[in-house]
Design a protein around this motif. Structure first.
Motif, PDB file in Angstrom:
ATOM      1  N   UNK A 167      52.740 -75.716  58.617  1.00 40.80           N
ATOM      2  CA  UNK A 167      52.271 -75.281  57.484  1.00 40.80           C
ATOM      3  C   UNK A 167      50.746 -75.715  57.307  1.00 40.80           C
ATOM      4  N   UNK A 168      49.834 -75.262  56.663  1.00 39.60           N
ATOM      5  CA  UNK A 168      48.272 -75.573  56.343  1.00 39.60           C
ATOM      6  C   UNK A 168      48.031 -74.973  55.223  1.00 39.60           C
ATOM      7  N   UNK A 169      47.057 -75.577  54.539  1.00 38.56           N
ATOM      8  CA  UNK A 169      46.559 -75.305  53.281  1.00 38.56           C
ATOM      9  C   UNK A 169      45.805 -73.771  53.576  1.00 38.56           C
ATOM     10  N   UNK A 193      53.720 -71.489  49.819  1.00 40.05           N
ATOM     11  CA  UNK A 193      54.117 -72.729  49.018  1.00 40.05           C
ATOM     12  C   UNK A 193      53.227 -73.251  48.197  1.00 40.05           C
ATOM     13  N   UNK A 195      50.783 -75.751  46.308  1.00 38.11           N
ATOM     14  CA  UNK A 195      50.526 -77.009  46.853  1.00 38.11           C
ATOM     15  C   UNK A 195      51.153 -78.065  46.410  1.00 38.11           C
ATOM     16  N   UNK A 210      55.905 -66.189  50.881  1.00 39.49           N
ATOM     17  CA  UNK A 210      55.438 -66.301  52.286  1.00 39.49           C
ATOM     18  C   UNK A 210      54.462 -67.721  52.239  1.00 39.49           C
ATOM     19  N   UNK A 269      46.806 -69.307  42.635  1.00 35.61           N
ATOM     20  CA  UNK A 269      47.604 -70.553  43.019  1.00 35.61           C
ATOM     21  C   UNK A 269      46.931 -71.263  44.101  1.00 35.61           C
ATOM     22  N   UNK A 270      47.127 -72.586  44.192  1.00 35.44           N
ATOM     23  CA  UNK A 270      46.852 -73.459  45.390  1.00 35.44           C
ATOM     24  C   UNK A 270      47.880 -73.200  46.464  1.00 35.44           C
ATOM     25  N   UNK A 271      47.861 -72.903  47.846  1.00 37.73           N
ATOM     26  CA  UNK A 271      48.882 -72.450  48.424  1.00 37.73           C
ATOM     27  C   UNK A 271      48.668 -73.106  49.956  1.00 37.73           C
ATOM     28  N   UNK A 272      49.943 -73.404  50.571  1.00 37.14           N
ATOM     29  CA  UNK A 272      50.274 -73.836  51.887  1.00 37.14           C
ATOM     30  C   UNK A 272      50.829 -72.423  52.539  1.00 37.14           C
ATOM     31  N   UNK A 273      50.633 -72.108  53.594  1.00 37.72           N
ATOM     32  CA  UNK A 273      51.132 -71.273  54.233  1.00 37.72           C
ATOM     33  C   UNK A 273      51.870 -71.509  55.680  1.00 37.72           C
ATOM     34  N   UNK A 311      56.067 -80.546  59.387  1.00 37.22           N
ATOM     35  CA  UNK A 311      55.381 -79.294  59.591  1.00 37.22           C
ATOM     36  C   UNK A 311      53.936 -79.169  59.115  1.00 37.22           C
ATOM     37  N   UNK A 316      42.674 -72.395  47.922  1.00 38.66           N
ATOM     38  CA  UNK A 316      42.676 -73.386  47.114  1.00 38.66           C
ATOM     39  C   UNK A 316      42.886 -72.690  45.503  1.00 38.66           C
TER      40      UNK A 316
END
Lengths: 458, 1020
Positions: B668-670, A32, A34, A30, B653-657, A46, B673
């Protein structure tokens, strides 16, 4: 039996290399990583949507934008239903840096700035050939830069000494994607913040798309915002020029009747920019301003207009579209659509641009007739006679009064104007020092950022 | 078997060799039962260290010929305690054998195996089935509370089947979970609330507890592995201890026993807060208004608009609480044939909650099978299926909670209008209306495993098991149009969804036992394990239902939002254990586990967790043989490492959701961190202890001292919000826990007709936070009422110290500046930093939720068939932050009602009080967190009192030829008596039960109650 034992051991350990046991290779379903989040036109779009989405937060344009300035200035106050500490504190201008609403406002506006900077940086790293149609890549950057400028301007106006160009007490600028090593941004000076905002807005004016809807960024919206910024920055000639550009662009027309603004909502012909709201992406405006007995729907009534407001509004033709009386008390009715949830947040609308131009002219040697014309544009639409003020000083007073009647509870203008006019202390007894002209910086920032000091007086 | 045979032969030869030097003589005697004096036939009597032995006859008599002088006779018989008696020069030795009261021969379940208690080198607390039978328990809390030293059970609230939290030897973690690992019949299971949240923040602490779907009548034993030696075999999941739950199994060749059990009873809520009635409310409200410069409201304001001239007076507590019914029926059958043994059970449990709209139902069934195919192959399986349905109500800090509302709604409102509509009050919903919110949580769970074991050569066992823990959690909320929440977005509002969890575990072990000679034996175990935990959830929200009867989503006109999530984590492990036993005198255990976890960052994939333990059975040394009072004494020491990986699946992980929707489009947005060095938390524990049994098992006990250091603590190190984030996860902190645990048991009276036994435990844990990010405090959890600070315990309350109450305006102006509105009657706070102003910098630590001592004790008295068991639990030295005082006694800042304690508020004529003045708006912020809200939470509670009668066997034998084997009738009261100074309703509640630092907060929390039950248990 020895064979069997060998067989079973072999069976057991043979599987170590097979798929059943490759349990350590998990990828988030759910989210991605970075590194792969923004790689092409589609993902850039997006991510831009994600920036816009941040405006809808209840801690930002989803609600608090209407409450902070209105309550701080004394035109709005607590009611018998109020539970929110921030309301009581704003009412007495004794805001607590630990107040949760205040902390959330600080955090959520920066969240928008950070999302915008992620888009700006990552999309700048792509090229037009990554699937972007025409100049869309640059447009995306321009929209993101507008939203970043808006966030920085809102932060500056609430938390920084926006009226004092020489003050070091601006706000930290979030111009790069936030990471662990760049998180302790110091406060930029007020002048530096204005410079950064103007740089972003100039880029947006040059590169953002032409106006297509009130809920997306346009070049003309960037011009309008820059006019407002210039007014705050005391660059009055610039403010008057930019306001004139917006007025003469023909993109926006004042609604024939004041009440039509709140009927047409996001489709209003004078609305320049608002975040999108709908039943699903609802705002909290109505719920927190309507009384439990409101004919418009049962609300929480966290804030209601004060006597200070009802007395100045009494008899004005805009009264019925602004406030209403219910069994519980007086309520604001500018956000009447509780169920539909689609009342805009009036970030920028044409009436305010007229009044910005009027004030900017008055403060930069404009002619009395020109000033009166802008003021009267708003008064005429409201159903009032032309202004009787005929000196620059009287006109300035009249403009401030007009802005309260026209724009109260929309975007905090009543609070910022009183500071800029330097008459807030006369207006509200609980404001006794210019330290109270700014909200305290969130304690979370002060505690965790060694480069930021709390504003004086807090 | 071969090795044993060889051992016997060796022993025999030694004995034979000695024979020539001895003169023959005989010893004889009679063996009887200590209980009733009856003869025991079939007792093995053997001369210790020889093969020379015999068996008692039908009258319990034996006669044995000795081949040497001296020596010791060993008497053993199943179900009785083995006795060793020195022969000396006696020729007649009679013995009264006692029923196996000693715990030494008890088999204790340990990780990947079992051990006799006497051979344990680690610290393991054990709760046997007889201690938890026939108690109306739902969760593990009630089953082991106060029974295992060093285990602190914290229940969230009075919700049946509700949330519960366990702390084994204190808290080791701040950010990751502090819950122990639960292992049911060898399967590490999920114990997490699967509730997905909801509007207005969900249900507060009122979520369900996934261990609550286990039927406690099925449980044979619960073991809690406390030290590193015992727990390290579970590696990166063992820092918080491991709870091993073992269910009942049949035995091959055992006669089938059918057991039926039924109990029924009722629960009454503890004494609730006494709220102001209308007259008192009007007095205080108007006083508070006048104090704030507002005008007093006329009396007519408080009248019922439908009934002019009448001021209603509603007792909201009375309206929302009730006496709740509790019942359970369970049936089980247990036995075994030649090849296969079985245990099967079925249970129905039904409990109402004392708060209207709450309750819990459970249906569950289980089959455990063990089958021995031939000499070297056996198979088995465990299958448990359960359904639970919890009806919950939001509370704690949620405005739709009935209890929340009842603590605030003014009494002058009627609950309903003449047409039946719920009266609109000063609250979001009035309390009665709030009970109309439907919040149902259902869980369907399958816990199944199959295993086979082969023994290709003697003492080498290869075992493989495949297990599934499947949980399907469904939440079903419907808010009818009769309540405000159901009218906000349209007509009716519903949120329905599921959260499904699939946990597959494949484990393989090889174990080997080797006796080198009669003095040395070695057992070894190696294994590998793969585990994958996948989750999948969907949650949909809709509004505009045609009416309040049609509640399914397809009835709704307007879908609002659908969300869903998928996530997974995997664990790949290798482990081993070696036990060495020297002559039953010295025992050494070494374990190691290597855990690879998908949660760890790429560069830190595998963690290794070793441990070593040594035990010395002093009582088996020659010099101890003269100490006849000493049955057993064992001194133990262990040292080792365990880990904690109970944190987010992708925390490194650094993630975008996705899901950031704008204008109908998802963006999507961060969302997180990055930290590419994230790994497990590491705990190193040293444990030193001893176990003893004295005076023919009349007294037994154990003592442990431990010290554990946890480092690499995961902390959500705060980030300045200007970064767009507020936190990043780092391995940074350190915590130390040291403590002692004492368990003692004694048979005060032990005759055949009358026994009186007392067992009890006491534990003291000292917790200290040693290191935090840059040494800076963490303003923790919930409302900011707690702080995590170096040098302090984890659960520290933080706020302003109240100095007193201002009596005059002069006092106010002489004191450090508080706020502009401070006036006589307000709290004066301590200016801790001496800067002349009361600011946030003046907050100090006000107390801790961590007790100085905690434990429990049980008194059991048994007279013929009559049993009286009283179990007490206590906690000493802990504080509770009573947030109900905040707006309920210490301030009347708005139209909310308050408790009668506020009648003693400061007024110009009532100045000798510790309750401040009532004033709307509370300008002085008397309600800020302060020392007046922190109370001593020590308590002693009679947790259960049981009176039971077992029908005498003589009577049973006369019915249908002994068709009934056991009939037991019992009456029980839980929470009958509580001794505490705490002014709130229930000292055993905790709003933030699953957080590390927020325990001991009572914030509108649904209190528990007293339960009375009557039950019968019949076995055939």
């Amino acid at each position: 039996m020895k064979k069997l034992s060998i067989l079973s051991l072999a069976l057991i350990f043979a599987f170590t290399s097979c798929e059943v046991t490759e349990v350590l290779e998990q990828e988030p379903a759910q989210s991605l990583s970075d590194a792969t989040a923004i790689v092409d036109a589609q993902s850039a779009e997006t991510a831009l949507t994600g920036v816009y989405s941040g405006l809808q937060s209840g801690n930002y344009y989803g609600r608090m934008h209407l409450a902070w300035g209105a309550v701080l200035s004394g035109y709005m106050g607590s009611t018998s239903q109020t539970t929110r500490n921030s309301t009581f504190q704003s009412e007495t201008n004794t805001n607590d840096p630990n107040d949760n609403t205040l902390k959330a406002t600080w955090q959520f506006i920066y969240r928008v700035a950070n999302r915008a900077s992620n888009v700006v940086t990552l999309v700048e790293g792509l090229s037009d050939s990554d699937g972007f149609a025409g100049s869309r890549r640059t447009q995306i950057i321009a929209e993101a830069r507008f939203l970043r400028a808006l966030a920085h301007f809102d932060l500056l106006s609430y938390f920084g000494r926006h009226w004092d160009n020489s003050s070091p007490l601006g706000i930290p600028l979030r111009l790069e994607p936030g990471n662990v090593s760049n998180s302790e941004q110091p406060r930029a000076t007020v002048a530096e913040v204005y410079a950064s905002i103007n740089e972003d807005l100039d880029f947006a004016i040059a590169n953002a798309p032409a106006f297509s809807s009130t809920v997306s960024v346009s070049s003309i919206a960037a011009t309008a915002l820059k006019a407002k910024v210039a007014l705050f920055q005391q660059d009055y000639a610039q403010a008057a020029t930019l306001a004139n550009t917006v007025i003469n662009s023909g993109t926006f027309q004042l609604e024939a009747s004041y009440s039509d603004i709140f009927v047409n909502r996001l489709n209003s012909s004078e609305l320049i920019f608002s975040p999108f709201f709908s039943q699903i992406e609802g705002s909290g405006h109505s719920f927190f301003i309507l009384t439990p007995s409101s004919p418009l729907g049962q609300g929480r009534w966290d804030y209601g207009p004060t006597a200070q407001f009802t007395s100045v509004m009494s008899g004005d033709p805009r009264e019925a579209a602004s406030i209403g009386t219910t069994a519980d008390g007086v309520e604001v009715v500018k956000y009447p659509n509780l169920t539909a949830g689609d009342d805009p947040a009036y970030v920028l609308r044409l009436a305010e641009i007229h009044l910005i131009r009027a004030e900017a002219l008055a403060r930069s040697g404009g002619s009395v007739a020109d000033i009166q014309a802008e003021l009267n544009a708003v008064r005429t639409r409201a159903g009032l006679a032309n202004t009787t003020a005929s000196t620059v000083a009287d006109l300035l007073t009249a403009i401030q009064a007009e802005k309260v009647l026209e724009l109260a509870f929309e975007n905090g203008t009543e609070w910022f104007d009183a500071i800029r006019y330097d008459n807030i202390q006369a207006l509200k007894a609980s404001v006794t020092s210019d330290n109270q002209y700014v909200l305290p910086i969130s304690q979370d920032e002060v505690d965790n950022n060694a480069n930021v000091e709390q504003s004086p007086g807090y | 078997m071969k090795a044993n045979l060889r051992l016997l032969i060796v022993c025999g030869l030694i004995a034979f060799g000695l024979q020539g030097y001895a003169q023959d003589r005989t010893v004889s005697g009679k063996v009887t039962s200590i209980d009733d004096g009856s003869a025991i036939p079939g007792v093995n009597v053997i001369v210790k260290g020889t093969t020379n032995g015999t068996v008692t006859d039908v009258d319990g008599n034996y006669k044995i010929t000795l081949t040497s002088d001296g020596g010791t006779l060993v008497f053993s018989f199943i179900g009785y305690e083995t006795a060793e008696i020195e022969i000396g020069t006696r020729s007649v030795i009679d013995l009264q054998m006692s029923i196996d009261a000693t715990e030494l021969s008890e088999v204790v379940v340990i990780g990947y195996g079992t051990s006799q208690k006497k051979d344990l080198t680690g610290s393991v607390a054990s709760v046997r089935s007889d201690e938890i039978q026939n108690i109306p328990v739902i969760g593990i809390d009630q089953a082991i509370q106060g029974k295992a030293a060093g285990v602190n059970v914290i229940s969230a609230n009075g919700q049946p089947g509700g949330n519960v939290s366990l702390r084994v030897r204190g808290s080791t973690s701040i950010q990751a979970s502090n819950e122990p690992l639960y292992v049911i019949d060898g399967i590490p299971v999920v114990n997490q609330a699967l509730f997905q949240g909801g509007q207005f923040g969900g249900l507060g602490g009122q979520t369900s507890n996934s261990i609550s779907d286990l039927n406690w009548s099925d449980v044979e034993s619960i073991e809690i592995l406390k030290d590193a030696s015992a727990a390290a075999i579970y590696g990166s999941r063992a820092s918080n201890g491991v709870v091993l739950i073992t269910t009942k199994r049949g035995k091959r060749g055992q006669k089938a026993t059918l057991s039926l059990n039924y109990y029924r009873g009722q629960t009454e809520v503890f004494e609730l807060p006494d709220m102001l009635n209308s007259a008192q409310y009007i007095e205080l409200q108007n006083e508070a208004r006048v104090n704030a410069g507002l005008t007093a409201r006329p009396l007519t304001f408080f009248e019922d608009p439908n009934n002019p001239g009448v001021t209603p007076d509603t007792d909201w507590m009375d309206i929302i609480f009730r006496t709740a019914a509790v019942q359970q029926f369970d049936a089980s059958v247990r036995g075994g044939g030649e090849a296969t043994a079985y245990f099967a059970s079925f249970t129905v449990n039904d409990q109402e909650g004392t708060l209207r709209g709450t309750g819990f139902t459970r249906l569950s069934g289980r089959i455990n099978l063990d089958s021995k195919v031939n000499d070297w192959l056996s198979f088995g399986s465990n299958v448990a299926i359960s359904y639970t349905d919890g009806a919950l109500q939001a509370n704690d800090n949620f405005i739709i909670g009935p209890y929340f509302s009842a603590l605030r709604t003014a009494p002058y409102f009627t609950p309903q209008q003449p047409g039946g509509a719920f009266t609109v009050t000063n609250q979001f919903d009035n309390p009665l209306a709030a009970t109309q919110y439907q919040n149902n949580n259902q869980t369907y769970r399958i816990l199944a495993s199959g295993f086979f074991e082969i023994e290709p050569i003697s003492n080498l066992k290869i075992r493989s098991s495949l297990s599934l823990d499947y949980n399907n959690f469904q939440q079903d909320q419907f808010w009818p149009t009769t309540v405000l929440g159901g009218r906000l977005t349209g007509s009716g509002w519903s949120q329905q969804g599921f959260n499904q969890q699939r946990n597959v575990i494949w484990e393989n072990t090889v174990s080997y036992l080797k006796e080198i000679n009669d003095r040395h034996s070695v057992t070894g175990l190696v294994g590998a394990s793969w585990q994958e935990d996948r989750r999948y959830s969907v949650l949909s929200t809709a509004t505009n239902f045609p009416n309040d009867q049609l509640r399914t989503l397809n009835s709704a006109a307007t879908p609002l939002q659908t969300t869903g999530a998928r996530t997974a984590n995997g664990l790949n492990s290798f482990f081993g254990r070696v036990n060495y036993n020297f002559d039953d005198r010295v025992l050494v255990t070494g374990t190691v586990r290597a855990d690879g976890s998908s949660r760890f960052a790429e560069d830190e994939r595998y963690g290794v967790f070793p441990s070593i333990a040594v035990a010395w059975r002093v009582s088996n040394e020659a010099f101890a043989s003269g100490l006849s009072f000493l049955d057993d004494l064992k001194i133990r020491a262990s040292y080792g490492a365990t880990g904690n990986q109970q944190f987010g699946n992708f925390a490194s992980r650094g993630l975008f959701q996705g899901g950031f929707v704008y204008n109908g489009v998802s963006g999507i947005a961060p969302s997180q961190i990055a930290n590419d060095q994230l790994k497990w938390e590491n705990t190193v524990t040293l444990d030193i202890g001893f176990d003893f049994t004295l005076l023919n098992s009349r007294i037994n006990g154990s003592f442990d001292w431990y010290s554990s250091q946890t480092d690499d603590l995961l902390l959500n190190a705060p980030l300045p919000p200007n970064s767009g984030f507020t936190t990043v996860t780092r391995n940074i902190g350190e915590i130390e826990n040291t403590g002692i645990e004492v368990t003692l048991g004694a048979d005060i009276i032990r005759t055949s007709d009358f026994t009186w036994n007392i067992t009890g435990n006491i534990a003291a844990n000292r917790n200290e936070v040693k290191k935090l990010v840059d040494g800076s405090d963490i303003n923790a959890t919930g409302f900011g009422q707690s702080i995590i600070r170096e040098g302090e315990t984890l659960n520290s309350f933080f706020g302003h110290q109240v100095v007193g109450i201002f009596q005059t305006a002069q006092d106010v102006s002489d004191a450090p500046t508080q706020t502009a509105g401070t006036a006589p009657g307000d709290f004066q706070f301590l200016d801790a930093d001496g800067d002349g102003a009361i600011t946030n910098a003046d907050r100090v630590i006000l107390g801790t939720a961590q007790p100085d001592f905690l434990g429990g004790f049980t008194n059991s008295i048994n007279y013929k068939g009559l049993e009286l068991i009283a179990f007490f639990q206590y906690s000493i030295g802990n504080e509770i932050l009573n947030m109900n005082l905040r707006d309920g006694v210490l301030s009347m800042r708005n139209a909310d009602n308050v408790q009668t304690a506020a009648l003693n508020r400061w007024t110009p004529t009532n100045t000798n009080t510790d309750i401040p003045r009532m004033v709307i708006g509370d300008p002085n912020q008397n309600r800020r967190f302060n020392s007046a809200m922190v109370e001593d939470g020590s308590f002693l509670r009679m947790k259960t009192l049981t009176l039971a009668y077992n029908l005498p066997s003589s009577l049973l034998n006369s019915i249908y030829d002994g068709f009934l084997s056991n009939v037991r009738i019992y009456a029980q009261a839980t929470n009958l008596l509580t001794i505490t100074d705490y002014s709130g309703v229930d000292p055993e509640v905790s709003t933030f039960v699953n957080t590390s630092s927020g325990n001991g907060v009572d914030n509108n929390t649904y209190p528990g109650g007293k339960t009375y039950t009557l039950g019968i248990n019949v076995s055939f």
